[in-house]
Design a protein around this motif. Structure first.
Motif, short mmCIF file in Angstrom:
data_model
loop_
_atom_site.label_atom_id
_atom_site.label_comp_id
_atom_site.label_asym_id
_atom_site.label_seq_id
_atom_site.Cartn_x
_atom_site.Cartn_y
_atom_site.Cartn_z
N ASP A 1 0.84 -1.20 0.00
CA ASP A 1 0.00 0.00 0.00
C ASP A 1 0.87 1.25 0.00
OD1 ASP A 1 -2.79 -1.06 2.09
OD2 ASP A 1 -2.24 -1.49 0.00
N VAL A 2 0.29 2.32 -0.52
CA VAL A 2 0.91 3.64 -0.39
C VAL A 2 -0.08 4.52 0.37
CG1 VAL A 2 2.01 5.58 -1.59
CG2 VAL A 2 2.00 3.30 -2.64
N ASP A 3 0.25 4.86 1.58
CA ASP A 3 -0.60 5.75 2.38
C ASP A 3 -0.25 7.20 2.07
OD1 ASP A 3 -0.93 3.78 5.45
OD2 ASP A 3 -1.89 3.66 3.47
N LEU A 4 -1.28 8.01 1.82
CA LEU A 4 -1.07 9.42 1.50
C LEU A 4 -1.78 10.26 2.56
CD1 LEU A 4 -1.80 9.19 -2.34
CD2 LEU A 4 0.42 9.06 -1.20
N GLN A 5 -1.02 10.97 3.37
CA GLN A 5 -1.60 11.82 4.42
C GLN A 5 -1.44 13.27 3.98
OE1 GLN A 5 0.11 11.19 8.26
NE2 GLN A 5 -1.45 12.39 9.33
N ALA A 6 -2.58 13.90 3.57
CA ALA A 6 -2.53 15.24 2.99
C ALA A 6 -3.11 16.27 3.96
CB ALA A 6 -3.31 15.26 1.68
N ASP A 7 -2.42 17.39 4.10
CA ASP A 7 -2.92 18.46 4.98
C ASP A 7 -3.20 19.74 4.20
OD1 ASP A 7 0.37 19.29 6.39
OD2 ASP A 7 -0.48 19.54 4.39
N GLY A 8 -3.21 19.65 2.91
CA GLY A 8 -3.46 20.83 2.08
C GLY A 8 -2.19 21.47 1.56
N GLU A 9 -1.11 21.38 2.31
CA GLU A 9 0.17 21.95 1.89
C GLU A 9 1.16 20.87 1.48
OE1 GLU A 9 -1.14 25.66 2.13
OE2 GLU A 9 0.93 25.20 1.57
N THR A 10 1.17 19.81 2.27
CA THR A 10 2.11 18.71 2.00
C THR A 10 1.37 17.38 2.03
OG1 THR A 10 2.66 18.44 4.34
CG2 THR A 10 4.06 19.95 3.07
N ILE A 11 2.04 16.39 1.46
CA ILE A 11 1.53 15.02 1.53
C ILE A 11 2.65 14.14 2.08
CG2 ILE A 11 0.61 13.04 0.25
CD1 ILE A 11 -0.27 15.01 -1.93
N THR A 12 2.34 13.41 3.12
CA THR A 12 3.30 12.44 3.65
C THR A 12 3.02 11.10 2.97
OG1 THR A 12 3.43 13.59 5.76
CG2 THR A 12 4.20 11.31 5.70
N VAL A 13 4.02 10.61 2.27
CA VAL A 13 3.85 9.39 1.47
C VAL A 13 4.55 8.24 2.18
CG1 VAL A 13 4.20 8.34 -0.80
CG2 VAL A 13 3.91 10.82 -0.61
N THR A 14 3.79 7.21 2.52
CA THR A 14 4.36 6.07 3.24
C THR A 14 4.14 4.80 2.42
OG1 THR A 14 3.82 7.13 5.34
CG2 THR A 14 4.37 4.79 5.40
N TYR A 15 5.23 4.10 2.17
CA TYR A 15 5.15 2.85 1.42
C TYR A 15 5.17 1.68 2.40
CZ TYR A 15 6.33 5.69 -2.62
OH TYR A 15 6.31 6.64 -3.60
N LEU A 16 4.20 0.83 2.27
CA LEU A 16 4.04 -0.27 3.22
C LEU A 16 3.99 -1.62 2.52
CD1 LEU A 16 1.15 1.55 5.00
CD2 LEU A 16 3.22 0.91 6.21
N SER A 17 4.59 -2.60 3.16
CA SER A 17 4.49 -3.97 2.66
C SER A 17 3.70 -4.80 3.66
CB SER A 17 5.88 -4.57 2.48
OG SER A 17 5.76 -5.96 2.24
N TYR A 18 2.81 -5.62 3.12
CA TYR A 18 2.04 -6.52 3.98
C TYR A 18 2.44 -7.98 3.73
CZ TYR A 18 -0.84 -2.51 5.13
OH TYR A 18 -1.27 -1.29 5.59
N GLY A 19 3.55 -8.13 3.05
CA GLY A 19 4.04 -9.49 2.82
C GLY A 19 3.16 -10.26 1.84
N LYS A 20 3.21 -11.59 1.93
CA LYS A 20 2.44 -12.41 0.99
C LYS A 20 1.64 -13.45 1.75
CE LYS A 20 6.35 -15.56 0.24
NZ LYS A 20 7.30 -16.09 -0.73
N ARG A 21 0.52 -13.82 1.18
CA ARG A 21 -0.36 -14.84 1.77
C ARG A 21 -0.73 -15.84 0.67
NH1 ARG A 21 -3.31 -12.78 6.39
NH2 ARG A 21 -2.77 -10.61 6.80
N PRO A 22 -0.94 -17.06 1.05
CA PRO A 22 -1.40 -18.03 0.04
C PRO A 22 -2.75 -17.59 -0.50
CG PRO A 22 -0.68 -19.14 2.05
CD PRO A 22 -0.74 -17.68 2.38
N ILE A 23 -2.93 -17.76 -1.79
CA ILE A 23 -4.21 -17.37 -2.40
C ILE A 23 -5.26 -18.40 -2.04
CG2 ILE A 23 -5.42 -16.99 -4.60
CD1 ILE A 23 -2.73 -16.06 -5.74
#
Lengths: 243, 189
Positions: free
Chosen positions: A221-243
């Motif tokens: 996932d890419v979380d985007l936290q926006a306050d109107g002036e800036t955006i904090t961009v956080t890249y997250l991994s949740y690993g893998k799961r069997p389908i």
């Protein structure tokens, strides 16, 4: 005055640029040209042409400075166009580029892990791969970095946008798209998929991605936290799961 | 002060593939004379046209440099790209009757004015106009062997044919040029 030997002499003269004539051949030409002004003129013209070729120096054809300058300008323009193209949203590009770019296993920017290195199960919170702060006034470029240790077949990649996030593109096919799915094969090595989004609301929103292959679903996932002036961009991994 | 070490051609190609325009320009500097000579012959000696042709062809090569795999020398890879680009351009302009080879056409019709005391450059221009009437294969051979004075081995490698094929080709090209010179001998008297 021309005589019926003209054809034979013209044939000999045709070789004048190609090879050294024998003494006999030169004598035959001399005798004929003494009485044939037409062939004599042909011989003189060929001698002139041969001299021109011999006096020509390879450096006489050096690339002119103004051509180099013009080429320099065009190359700079070409490079700028390439860079601009690279910044365009993925979905605004030709489908060919889209498919080619998607043909790889993936990780997000700065998260240089291979899929095979991912743990099979991670916490629901996800593992932060990187975090950065960008200007909210500009479209946001997301670069998915895809790394595969070996070619992989039958891969499905899905990108889904939360409300308040849209793809930044002039292409009407993708402007209102909320979710995009691609299926194809991956090649070994590292590749990037850049695409551009606009964050139209403040608060925290997410770009959800999954890639399915080898019986597992890999989630980033890419979380985007926006306050109107800036955006904090956080890249997250949740690993893998069997389908 | 230590002298700077020039990049090898392989390094220049690698840099050019990464978008380094300066590296590409250096490659053009190394090979430019042969290329421009060919463009001049194709353009019948018209330098402005030859410049336009070569510039477009080089841009075409720059755009396609990713396809260069390093299995041959850069010049061997570049030559057919330029040959084809120049040829396509000539076909387009001829088809559109914007022919850049006006001088050559005039030569073919025998309508060029013959001025007394033509200076060498003008005569050489006429010669190139005649060369431009030949096939591209003939022009290619004449450019490399007679205009650029390359050894047969190097010229054959550049064109991508065996030396044994190039030798009869240049022989016939010279014969055809001689026939054209005789046909338009007034230009050289």
């Amino acid at each position: 005055m021309a005589d019926n030997n003209c054809a034979r002499i013209v044939e000999l003269l045709s070789d004048l640029l190609s090879r050294e004539l024998t003494p006999e051949e030169r004598r035959a030409i001399d005798q004929h040209c003494a009485v044939c002004p037409e062939c004599e003129n042909s011989r003189r013209a060929l001698h002139a042409a041969r001299t021109l070729l011999r006096e020509h120096r390879p450096d006489d054809d050096a690339v002119p400075g103004d051509l180099r300058a013009a080429l320099h300008r065009r190359l700079i323009e070409e490079r700028a166009a390439r860079e601009k193209e690279a910044k365009r949203p993925l979905f605004g590009r030709p489908v060919r580029a889209l498919l080619g770019a998607a043909a790889c296993a993936f990780l997000f920017l700065l998260g240089y892990l291979t899929f095979t290195a991912l743990p099979e199960q991670t916490a629901e919170e996800g593992v932060v791969l990187s975090r950065s702060v960008v200007n909210a006034k500009e479209p946001l470029t997301i670069r998915l970095t895809y790394t595969a240790e070996r070619p992989l077949a039958d891969v499905a990649v899905t990108i889904r946008l939360d409300d308040g996030i849209v793809f930044h593109t002039d292409d009407t096919r993708f402007r209102d798209l909320r979710e995009y799915e691609w299926k194809g094969a991956l090649k070994a090595g590292t590749n990037e998929i850049p695409f551009v989004v606009e964050v139209r609301r403040t608060g925290t929103r997410t770009i959800h991605t999954t890639a399915e292959f080898d019986g597992y679903r890999h989630r980033h996932d890419v979380d985007l936290q926006a306050d109107g002036e800036t955006i904090t961009v956080t890249y997250l991994s949740y690993g893998k799961r069997p389908i | 002060m230590a002298a700077s070490v020039p990049f090898s051609e392989k390094e220049l190609v690698a840099r050019a593939r990464r978008g380094d325009t300066a590296a590409f320009e250096e490659l053009v500097r190394i090979h430019g004379t042969k290329l421009f000579s060919f463009a001049l012959n194709l353009a019948g000696g018209r330098r402005d046209l030859a410049q336009d042709l070569l510039q477009e062809a080089l841009l075409h090569a720059y755009r396609g440099i990713d396809s260069f795999r390093g299995e041959s020398s850069f010049s061997s890879w570049l030559w057919p790209i330029l040959r084809n680009a120049l040829l396509r351009h000539r076909e387009r302009t001829e088809a559109a009757r914007e022919t850049p080879l006006a001088k050559s056409d005039a030569v073919a019709d025998g309508t060029l004015p013959v001025e007394a005391g033509l200076i060498r450059e003008e005569r050489f221009g006429h010669l190139r106009a005649l060369v431009s009437r030949l096939s591209v294969e003939d022009q290619e051979a004449l450019t490399l062997i007679d205009f650029q004075e390359l050894p047969f081995e190097e010229a054959a490698r550049l064109i991508g044919i065996p030396v044994d094929t190039l030798k009869p080709r240049i022989f016939r090209a010279r014969q055809r040029l001689a026939e054209l010179v005789m046909k338009h001998k007034d230009l050289f008297l």
